[in-house]
Enzyme design. Sequence first.
Site, PDB file in Angstrom:
ATOM      1  N   LYS A  33     -17.560 -64.455  37.932  1.00  0.00           N
ATOM      2  CA  LYS A  33     -16.703 -65.308  38.774  1.00  0.00           C
ATOM      3  C   LYS A  33     -17.311 -66.693  38.966  1.00  0.00           C
ATOM      4  CE  LYS A  33     -13.500 -62.168  40.307  1.00  0.00           C
ATOM      5  NZ  LYS A  33     -12.597 -61.579  41.258  1.00  0.00           N
TER       6      LYS A  33
ATOM      7  N   LYS B 172      -5.860 -59.024  37.251  1.00  0.00           N
ATOM      8  CA  LYS B 172      -4.855 -59.765  38.029  1.00  0.00           C
ATOM      9  C   LYS B 172      -4.912 -61.247  37.763  1.00  0.00           C
ATOM     10  CE  LYS B 172      -5.501 -57.481  42.354  1.00  0.00           C
ATOM     11  NZ  LYS B 172      -6.910 -57.695  42.631  1.00  0.00           N
TER      12      LYS B 172
ATOM     13  N   LYS C 194     -11.067 -56.691  30.071  1.00  0.00           N
ATOM     14  CA  LYS C 194     -10.369 -55.906  31.090  1.00  0.00           C
ATOM     15  C   LYS C 194      -9.009 -56.528  31.440  1.00  0.00           C
ATOM     16  CE  LYS C 194     -11.197 -56.140  35.523  1.00  0.00           C
ATOM     17  NZ  LYS C 194     -11.380 -55.970  36.968  1.00  0.00           N
TER      18      LYS C 194
HETATM   19  P1  ATP Z   1      -9.408 -60.006  40.055  1.00  0.00           P
HETATM   20  O1  ATP Z   1      -8.913 -60.283  38.692  1.00  0.00           O
HETATM   21  O2  ATP Z   1      -8.668 -60.742  41.147  1.00  0.00           O
HETATM   22  O3  ATP Z   1     -10.891 -60.073  40.189  1.00  0.00           O
HETATM   23  P2  ATP Z   1      -8.894 -57.266  39.515  1.00  0.00           P
HETATM   24  O4  ATP Z   1      -7.633 -57.310  38.757  1.00  0.00           O
HETATM   25  O5  ATP Z   1     -10.142 -56.962  38.782  1.00  0.00           O
HETATM   26  O6  ATP Z   1      -9.038 -58.538  40.396  1.00  0.00           O
HETATM   27  P3  ATP Z   1      -9.470 -55.764  41.918  1.00  0.00           P
HETATM   28  O7  ATP Z   1      -8.764 -56.062  43.189  1.00  0.00           O
HETATM   29  O8  ATP Z   1     -10.823 -56.331  41.776  1.00  0.00           O
HETATM   30  O9  ATP Z   1      -8.634 -56.203  40.649  1.00  0.00           O
HETATM   31  O10 ATP Z   1      -9.501 -54.217  41.669  1.00  0.00           O
HETATM   32  C1  ATP Z   1      -8.867 -53.246  42.451  1.00  0.00           C
HETATM   33  C2  ATP Z   1      -9.196 -51.869  41.912  1.00  0.00           C
HETATM   34  O11 ATP Z   1      -8.592 -51.672  40.649  1.00  0.00           O
HETATM   35  C3  ATP Z   1     -10.696 -51.622  41.695  1.00  0.00           C
HETATM   36  O12 ATP Z   1     -10.982 -50.282  41.992  1.00  0.00           O
HETATM   37  C4  ATP Z   1     -10.880 -51.888  40.240  1.00  0.00           C
HETATM   38  O13 ATP Z   1     -11.985 -51.209  39.695  1.00  0.00           O
HETATM   39  C5  ATP Z   1      -9.567 -51.354  39.669  1.00  0.00           C
HETATM   40  N1  ATP Z   1      -9.203 -52.055  38.439  1.00  0.00           N
HETATM   41  C6  ATP Z   1      -8.942 -53.379  38.299  1.00  0.00           C
HETATM   42  N2  ATP Z   1      -8.634 -53.676  37.032  1.00  0.00           N
HETATM   43  C7  ATP Z   1      -8.686 -52.502  36.345  1.00  0.00           C
HETATM   44  C8  ATP Z   1      -8.471 -52.143  34.973  1.00  0.00           C
HETATM   45  N3  ATP Z   1      -8.129 -53.035  34.073  1.00  0.00           N
HETATM   46  N4  ATP Z   1      -8.620 -50.845  34.614  1.00  0.00           N
HETATM   47  C9  ATP Z   1      -8.958 -49.910  35.531  1.00  0.00           C
HETATM   48  N5  ATP Z   1      -9.174 -50.180  36.828  1.00  0.00           N
HETATM   49  C10 ATP Z   1      -9.050 -51.456  37.240  1.00  0.00           C
END
Ligand code: ATP
Length: 341
Positions: A122, A207, A204
Amino acid sequence: MTPHTQPSAPSRKTILSGMQPTGELNIGHVAGALRNWVALQREYDSLFCVVDQHAITVRQEPAKLRKRTLDMAAMFIAAGVDPAQSVVFVQSHVPEHVQLAWVLTCMTGMGECARMTQFKDKSEKHADNINVGLFTYPILMAADILLYNADLVPVGQDQKQHLELARNLAERFNHHYSATFTVPEPFIPKVGGKIMSLQEPTKKMSKSDPNEKASLFLIDTDDQIRNKIKRAVTDSGTDIVYDEEARPGVSNLMSLYHIATGASFADIEREFAGSTGYAPFKEAVAEALVAYIRPIRERFLEVRSDTDGLSAILRQGADHARDRARKTLRKVYKKTGFVEY
Ligand code: ATP
Ligand code: LTN
């Protein structure tokens, strides 16, 4: 919608998890976390939190943050979290989270935060805003978990390192003062713990990815889902076999098919053995995902439009969480040496 009414049940083990209201939820969030929340909530004393205070570690527009916080709570419910069984609440409604975080901050080494891969990623992504909150983010997450003495934390694979810090801090506090916190275990699914981007299957699905085609959102229409799967990047082979290293694109689609239908990898390989090219497989994945996501999207629209109902759930959730959080914090303050009032 019936708000949570069950008293805390000390005989059951506790789970807690959270998500940041930083964007639209995608199928990765369901695969890695939400579907396990739903599966575990009947057996466990469950708390699920929209972590708006974590969200401001990157810049947020206030109106959007407010809207997304409510969207996310509604999405939890749409995906199957039952507010009559689980406590659903917003982190900033329970000030004990940041209060405990301060005590834990004073017990965390700089190096422990500096080595976090999420912090490094980040910091690179938001080079113009490397704030101290981004650095101490995992300590606030530890506070979320330890405040409720969670036994189990259902999360995706990327959160493993943060969980390790929460465990270390629990052990450190218990050792330095006396037994106070439960040492939490991560609960990371074997399949779906890391759903990859549809456009770059070695990255990955996230969001905050600006490429909309990379993610399958829970609010996508049936046709958007079909189009995104059709255009998903696959590999140069033609057969359907699971191999994360050599065939990340197809393996990711197989994981998604498993999430949507429950079929094992062996079942999937058998089902599509001998089919020519990826097209029939992609079509089946798309239709399975349409059938899986459609009811979530429809329920979301229902839950989200009942603003009063949603607010009532969040208010009751916060009241319940606060009662519990206050008890833990009181103990922590006493052990730390703060004078009681
Ligand atoms: P950001 O992109 O804003 O950092 P993010 O999409 O990684 O966010 P988080 O809010 O950090 O999402 O994650 C919420 C939950 O979903 C956490 O438990 C995280 O491990 C899970 N998660 C997020 N992205 C994935 C993915 N691609 N596959 C599986 N689990 C995920
Ligand atoms: N850091 C997590 C979100 C989060 C969380 C938590 C998850 C904040 N507090 C407590 C589990 C338990 C993430 O997904 N990025």
